[in-house]
Design a protein around this motif. Structure first.
Motif, mmCIF file in Angstrom:
data_model
loop_
_atom_site.group_PDB
_atom_site.id
_atom_site.type_symbol
_atom_site.label_atom_id
_atom_site.label_comp_id
_atom_site.label_asym_id
_atom_site.label_seq_id
_atom_site.Cartn_x
_atom_site.Cartn_y
_atom_site.Cartn_z
ATOM 1 N N PHE A 57 0.834 -1.203 0.000
ATOM 2 C CA PHE A 57 0.000 0.000 0.000
ATOM 3 C C PHE A 57 0.869 1.254 0.000
ATOM 4 N N LEU A 58 1.986 1.225 0.712
ATOM 5 C CA LEU A 58 2.864 2.397 0.801
ATOM 6 C C LEU A 58 3.667 2.618 -0.475
ATOM 7 N N SER A 59 3.668 1.657 -1.383
ATOM 8 C CA SER A 59 4.421 1.816 -2.621
ATOM 9 C C SER A 59 3.535 2.014 -3.850
ATOM 10 N N ARG A 60 2.218 1.651 -3.762
ATOM 11 C CA ARG A 60 1.348 1.871 -4.921
ATOM 12 C C ARG A 60 -0.129 2.030 -4.567
ATOM 13 N N GLY A 61 -0.445 2.172 -3.286
ATOM 14 C CA GLY A 61 -1.836 2.313 -2.877
ATOM 15 C C GLY A 61 -2.402 3.692 -3.173
ATOM 16 N N GLU A 62 -3.709 3.789 -3.015
ATOM 17 C CA GLU A 62 -4.426 5.044 -3.245
ATOM 18 C C GLU A 62 -5.395 5.265 -2.097
ATOM 19 N N GLY A 102 -13.781 8.557 3.427
ATOM 20 C CA GLY A 102 -12.831 8.385 2.342
ATOM 21 C C GLY A 102 -12.864 6.986 1.770
ATOM 22 N N PHE A 103 -11.857 6.682 0.978
ATOM 23 C CA PHE A 103 -11.783 5.380 0.319
ATOM 24 C C PHE A 103 -10.321 5.034 0.087
ATOM 25 N N ALA A 104 -9.977 3.760 0.240
ATOM 26 C CA ALA A 104 -8.620 3.282 -0.017
ATOM 27 C C ALA A 104 -8.688 2.034 -0.881
ATOM 28 N N ARG A 105 -7.701 1.885 -1.753
ATOM 29 C CA ARG A 105 -7.632 0.682 -2.578
ATOM 30 C C ARG A 105 -6.189 0.411 -2.950
ATOM 31 N N LEU A 106 -5.952 -0.795 -3.415
ATOM 32 C CA LEU A 106 -4.621 -1.181 -3.874
ATOM 33 C C LEU A 106 -4.721 -1.534 -5.356
ATOM 34 N N PRO A 107 -4.399 -0.589 -6.239
ATOM 35 C CA PRO A 107 -4.464 -0.882 -7.678
ATOM 36 C C PRO A 107 -3.557 -2.043 -8.042
ATOM 37 N N LEU A 203 -4.462 10.837 -2.455
ATOM 38 C CA LEU A 203 -3.045 10.513 -2.563
ATOM 39 C C LEU A 203 -2.857 9.167 -3.242
ATOM 40 N N ARG A 204 -1.975 9.116 -4.220
ATOM 41 C CA ARG A 204 -1.552 7.856 -4.852
ATOM 42 C C ARG A 204 -0.061 7.680 -4.594
ATOM 43 N N PHE A 205 0.265 6.632 -3.875
ATOM 44 C CA PHE A 205 1.670 6.355 -3.603
ATOM 45 C C PHE A 205 2.377 5.845 -4.858
ATOM 46 N N HIS A 206 3.622 6.290 -5.017
ATOM 47 C CA HIS A 206 4.480 5.794 -6.088
ATOM 48 C C HIS A 206 5.638 4.968 -5.550
ATOM 49 N N SER A 207 6.059 5.254 -4.310
ATOM 50 C CA SER A 207 7.149 4.505 -3.678
ATOM 51 C C SER A 207 7.179 4.854 -2.204
ATOM 52 N N GLU A 208 7.939 4.082 -1.440
ATOM 53 C CA GLU A 208 8.071 4.344 -0.010
ATOM 54 C C GLU A 208 9.024 5.517 0.234
ATOM 55 N N ALA A 209 8.754 6.255 1.301
ATOM 56 C CA ALA A 209 9.694 7.276 1.782
ATOM 57 C C ALA A 209 10.442 6.676 2.959
ATOM 58 N N ARG A 210 11.771 6.771 2.937
ATOM 59 C CA ARG A 210 12.580 5.979 3.866
ATOM 60 C C ARG A 210 13.519 6.825 4.717
ATOM 61 N N LEU A 211 13.883 6.254 5.832
ATOM 62 C CA LEU A 211 14.864 6.844 6.732
ATOM 63 C C LEU A 211 16.111 7.252 5.961
ATOM 64 N N ASP A 242 14.639 12.857 -2.025
ATOM 65 C CA ASP A 242 15.940 13.323 -2.494
ATOM 66 C C ASP A 242 15.861 14.041 -3.838
ATOM 67 N N GLY A 243 14.715 14.658 -4.097
ATOM 68 C CA GLY A 243 14.542 15.452 -5.309
ATOM 69 C C GLY A 243 14.542 14.669 -6.595
ATOM 70 N N ALA A 244 14.477 13.332 -6.494
ATOM 71 C CA ALA A 244 14.663 12.521 -7.692
ATOM 72 C C ALA A 244 13.600 11.451 -7.887
ATOM 73 N N ARG A 245 13.113 10.852 -6.798
ATOM 74 C CA ARG A 245 12.171 9.746 -6.928
ATOM 75 C C ARG A 245 10.799 10.167 -6.435
ATOM 76 N N SER A 246 9.778 9.877 -7.236
ATOM 77 C CA SER A 246 8.415 10.237 -6.854
ATOM 78 C C SER A 246 7.909 9.312 -5.747
ATOM 79 N N VAL A 247 7.452 9.921 -4.657
ATOM 80 C CA VAL A 247 6.874 9.174 -3.540
ATOM 81 C C VAL A 247 5.350 9.136 -3.640
#
Length: 266
Positions: A57-62, A102-107, A203-211, A242-247
Motif C-alpha cells: 500500500f505504501l508503494s502503490r496504494g491510493e 474516504g476510500f482506499a484501494r490497492l491498484p 493521494l496515490r503512492f508511487h514509492s516508499e519514503a525511507r529513513l 531526495d529530489g529525484a524519486r516520486s513518492v
C-alpha cells in the motif's frame, strides 16, 4: 470483514502559525476548541489499509479523505474500514459525530513513471506574500524546503499520531501523514495565511519514503474558487525523495480564507 481502529487524537499544531488550531481562535469560528489538523486525521485513516495491504500500500496504494467536522485534541477518533467494491470505505467518528469519509484501494498496476520535466522545481520566497487571489492564482508553481527523514523525525511523528503498526519503525519508513504534510508546506512556506482549514486530499503512492532520505514537494495551483463564502484552493502536487524519486501524487484542498474572515473584513 469490517476493521476498526481507534486513536487518541493529538493536536500537533497547537502552537503553529495557523491559529485555527488554537482554542481561542477556533472558538471564535464556532468550534469547541482547536482543530486536530486534517493531515493527522488522514494519517489515522491510513492505518486500516496499511494493516490490510502492508508495504504494498505504501508503494502503490491510493487513499482519499474529506473532512466534514473537526476532531478535537484528546478525543478518541474511531476509523471504520468497510470492504466495498475493490477497496475499503473509510469513515472517522469522534464522540458520535461523523468527522471524515474516504476510500482506499490497492491498484493492481504500478503507477506510471513520472517525468520530472513536467514538474518544475520552485523554491519558497524569502519574504512570503499575504495569501490572496493573486498569490494563489491557478497556474502558479510552488515548492518546499526539504524535510530530512531522521530517526527523530520518524519516531516523533509515529508517537504524535499514536500509530500502533510496527512496520514503520521496523523498516525505517515514513508515515503517510508525513508525506501529506509536505503538501501543507506548499501553502505555508509560500504565502502568509490567516486561519485556514485542510478539507480533503487524494493521494496515490508511487514509492516508499525511507529513513535517511529528504522529502520535498512540487505543486501547481489548479483552482481557487468560492464555495458558500469560503475561498478554496486546490493544489496538484508531487512529493519527492531526495529530489529525484516520486513518492506520491496528491490532490490537496484547503479553505485558505474562511467565510468568517471574509465577513469580518467587510
Amino acid at each position: 470483514m469490517t476493521m476498526t481502529y481507534r486513536a487518541e487524537a493529538y493536536n500537533l499544531s497547537h502552537a503553529s502559525e495557523n491559529r485555527i488550531h488554537d482554542d481561542a481562535t477556533a472558538q471564535r469560528f464556532g468550534f469547541t476548541g482547536g482543530l486536530v489538523p486534517g493531515v493527522e486525521v488522514f494519517a489515522y485513516c491510513c492505518h486500516p489499509p496499511v494493516e490490510k495491504w502492508g508495504r504494498d500500500f505504501l508503494s502503490r496504494g491510493e487513499v482519499s479523505a474529506g473532512f466534514q467536522k473537526p476532531v478535537y485534541d484528546g478525543r478518541v477518533a474511531t476509523v471504520t474500514a468497510t470492504p466495498e467494491a475493490d477497496g475499503l470505505a473509510l469513515s472517522v467518528e469522534s464522540e458520535g459525530i461523523a468527522c471524515a469519509a474516504g476510500f482506499a484501494r490497492l491498484p493492481e498496476t504500478t503507477p506510471a513513471t513520472v517525468s520530472l520535466a513536467e514538474w518544475p522545481a520552485a523554491s519558497p520566497p524569502e519574504t512570503r506574500p499575504k495569501a490572496s487571489d493573486e498569490s494563489l492564482a491557478p497556474g502558479l508553481w510552488l515548492g518546499t524546503r526539504a524535510l530530512a527523514l531522521t530517526p527523530q523525525v520518524l519516531a516523533d511523528y509515529l508517537r504524535d499520531v499514536r500509530e500502533t503498526a510496527p512496520l514503520y519503525a521496523e523498516h525505517g519508513l515514513a508515515h503517510p501523514g508525513l508525506v501529506l504534510r509536505m503538501c501543507n508546506w506548499l501553502l505555508t512556506q509560500n504565502v502568509v495565511l490567516g486561519p485556514w482549514i485542510h478539507i480533503g486530499s487524494k493521494l496515490r503512492f508511487h514509492s516508499e519514503a525511507r529513513l535517511g532520505e529528504a522529502l520535498t514537494a512540487r505543486g501547481r495551483i489548479t483552482a481557487n474558487i468560492d464555495r458558500k463564502g469560503h475561498r478554496i484552493v486546490t493544489i496538484e502536487a508531487l512529493v519527492l525523495a531526495d529530489g529525484a524519486r516520486s513518492v506520491a501524487h496528491v490532490t490537496h484542498d484547503a479553505i485558505w480564507r474562511p467565510r468568517q474572515v471574509a465577513e469580518a473584513e467587510g
